[in-house]
Write a protein that holds these residues in place. Structure first.
Motif, PDB file in Angstrom:
ATOM      1  N   VAL A 189     -18.871  31.238  91.322  1.00 26.32           N
ATOM      2  CA  VAL A 189     -18.930  31.291  89.631  1.00 26.32           C
ATOM      3  C   VAL A 189     -20.091  32.227  89.022  1.00 26.32           C
ATOM      4  O   VAL A 189     -19.855  32.745  88.150  1.00 26.32           O
ATOM      5  N   LEU A 190     -21.300  32.180  89.816  1.00 23.27           N
ATOM      6  CA  LEU A 190     -22.435  32.609  89.296  1.00 23.27           C
ATOM      7  C   LEU A 190     -22.178  34.139  89.537  1.00 23.27           C
ATOM      8  O   LEU A 190     -22.456  35.234  88.546  1.00 23.27           O
ATOM      9  N   GLN A 191     -21.603  34.765  90.501  1.00 27.22           N
ATOM     10  CA  GLN A 191     -21.273  36.079  90.569  1.00 27.22           C
ATOM     11  C   GLN A 191     -20.046  36.527  89.630  1.00 27.22           C
ATOM     12  O   GLN A 191     -20.254  37.531  89.088  1.00 27.22           O
ATOM     13  N   GLU A 192     -19.070  35.847  89.503  1.00 27.66           N
ATOM     14  CA  GLU A 192     -17.938  36.092  88.400  1.00 27.66           C
ATOM     15  C   GLU A 192     -18.696  35.957  86.849  1.00 27.66           C
ATOM     16  O   GLU A 192     -18.454  36.979  86.109  1.00 27.66           O
ATOM     17  N   THR A 193     -19.834  35.256  86.861  1.00 29.47           N
ATOM     18  CA  THR A 193     -20.494  35.278  85.590  1.00 29.47           C
ATOM     19  C   THR A 193     -21.178  36.628  85.297  1.00 29.47           C
ATOM     20  O   THR A 193     -21.119  37.054  84.371  1.00 29.47           O
ATOM     21  N   CYS A 194     -21.844  36.859  86.379  1.00 30.16           N
ATOM     22  CA  CYS A 194     -22.554  38.192  86.202  1.00 30.16           C
ATOM     23  C   CYS A 194     -21.778  39.291  86.146  1.00 30.16           C
ATOM     24  O   CYS A 194     -21.796  40.179  85.358  1.00 30.16           O
ATOM     25  N   ASN A 195     -20.526  39.353  86.714  1.00 28.82           N
ATOM     26  CA  ASN A 195     -19.489  40.638  86.525  1.00 28.82           C
ATOM     27  C   ASN A 195     -18.878  40.349  85.188  1.00 28.82           C
ATOM     28  O   ASN A 195     -18.838  41.659  84.633  1.00 28.82           O
ATOM     29  N   TYR A 196     -18.775  39.185  84.479  1.00 31.69           N
ATOM     30  CA  TYR A 196     -18.066  39.293  83.442  1.00 31.69           C
ATOM     31  C   TYR A 196     -19.126  39.489  82.258  1.00 31.69           C
ATOM     32  O   TYR A 196     -18.826  40.451  81.412  1.00 31.69           O
ATOM     33  N   ILE A 197     -20.348  39.330  82.551  1.00 30.47           N
ATOM     34  CA  ILE A 197     -21.433  39.664  81.272  1.00 30.47           C
ATOM     35  C   ILE A 197     -21.598  41.165  81.346  1.00 30.47           C
ATOM     36  O   ILE A 197     -21.671  41.798  80.537  1.00 30.47           O
ATOM     37  N   ARG A 198     -21.541  41.916  82.703  1.00 31.57           N
ATOM     38  CA  ARG A 198     -21.714  43.263  82.936  1.00 31.57           C
ATOM     39  C   ARG A 198     -20.645  44.127  82.135  1.00 31.57           C
ATOM     40  O   ARG A 198     -20.782  44.963  81.396  1.00 31.57           O
ATOM     41  N   ASN A 199     -19.179  43.380  82.656  1.00 34.33           N
ATOM     42  CA  ASN A 199     -18.217  44.112  81.788  1.00 34.33           C
ATOM     43  C   ASN A 199     -18.188  43.827  80.247  1.00 34.33           C
ATOM     44  O   ASN A 199     -17.499  44.998  79.643  1.00 34.33           O
ATOM     45  N   LEU A 200     -18.603  42.654  79.699  1.00 35.59           N
ATOM     46  CA  LEU A 200     -18.921  42.655  78.218  1.00 35.59           C
ATOM     47  C   LEU A 200     -19.870  43.659  77.678  1.00 35.59           C
ATOM     48  O   LEU A 200     -19.527  44.211  76.737  1.00 35.59           O
ATOM     49  N   HIS A 201     -20.976  43.855  78.394  1.00 31.47           N
ATOM     50  CA  HIS A 201     -21.820  44.827  78.108  1.00 31.47           C
ATOM     51  C   HIS A 201     -21.104  46.436  77.794  1.00 31.47           C
ATOM     52  O   HIS A 201     -21.218  47.171  77.216  1.00 31.47           O
ATOM     53  N   LYS A 202     -20.389  46.619  79.068  1.00 31.44           N
ATOM     54  CA  LYS A 202     -19.472  47.823  79.164  1.00 31.44           C
ATOM     55  C   LYS A 202     -18.951  48.030  77.889  1.00 31.44           C
ATOM     56  O   LYS A 202     -18.777  48.953  77.279  1.00 31.44           O
ATOM     57  N   GLU A 203     -17.986  46.938  77.493  1.00 30.63           N
ATOM     58  CA  GLU A 203     -17.059  46.943  76.482  1.00 30.63           C
ATOM     59  C   GLU A 203     -17.654  47.431  75.089  1.00 30.63           C
ATOM     60  O   GLU A 203     -17.223  47.865  74.394  1.00 30.63           O
ATOM     61  N   VAL A 204     -18.910  46.622  74.858  1.00 33.24           N
ATOM     62  CA  VAL A 204     -19.582  46.879  73.673  1.00 33.24           C
ATOM     63  C   VAL A 204     -20.518  48.196  73.671  1.00 33.24           C
ATOM     64  O   VAL A 204     -20.217  48.743  72.656  1.00 33.24           O
TER      65      VAL A 204
END
Length: 92
Positions: A48-63
Motif C-alpha cells: 500500500v505504501l509503495q503504491e501510494t508513492c507511485n500514485y503520488i509520483r504519477n500525479l506530480h507528473k500529470e500536474v
C-alpha cells in the motif's frame, strides 16, 4: 504492541499505535485506484505504501505535463483574448 510503536516514547511525546497505523493504511488503500479496483481487498502495508508513492509520483507528473500544456496553449493565444480570460478563470 512493539516498543517502537508504544503510546509514549521515552521523551514523553505521543507515538502512533499499531491500530492507528492499520487504520491509516486501510484509508490509503481505499484511495488508491490500483488497489481499490482489485477483487481482493488484502494488500500488505508495504505494498500500500509503495503504491501510494507511485500514485503520488504519477500525479506530480500529470500536474507537470498539464502545466506545460497550459503554458504552451497560453503562449499561442493573445493574452487579452476571450479564450485567455476563460483559461485564467479556470486556473484561479
Amino acid at each position: 504492541m512493539s516498543g517502537r510503536r508504544s503510546r509514549q516514547s521515552e521523551g514523553g511525546t505521543s507515538r502512533i499505535s499499531d491500530d492507528q497505523i492499520i487504520e491509516l493504511v486501510s484509508k490509503l488503500q481505499q484511495l488508491l485506484p490500483e488497489i481499490r479496483n482489485r477483487r481482493s481487498n488484502k494488500a500488505s502495508a508495504s505494498k500500500v505504501l509503495q503504491e501510494t508513492c507511485n500514485y503520488i509520483r504519477n500525479l506530480h507528473k500529470e500536474v507537470d505535463d498539464l502545466s506545460d500544456r497550459l503554458s504552451q496553449l497560453l503562449s499561442t493565444i493573445d493574452a487579452d483574448s476571450p479564450e485567455a480570460a476563460i483559461i485564467r478563470s479556470l486556473i484561479m
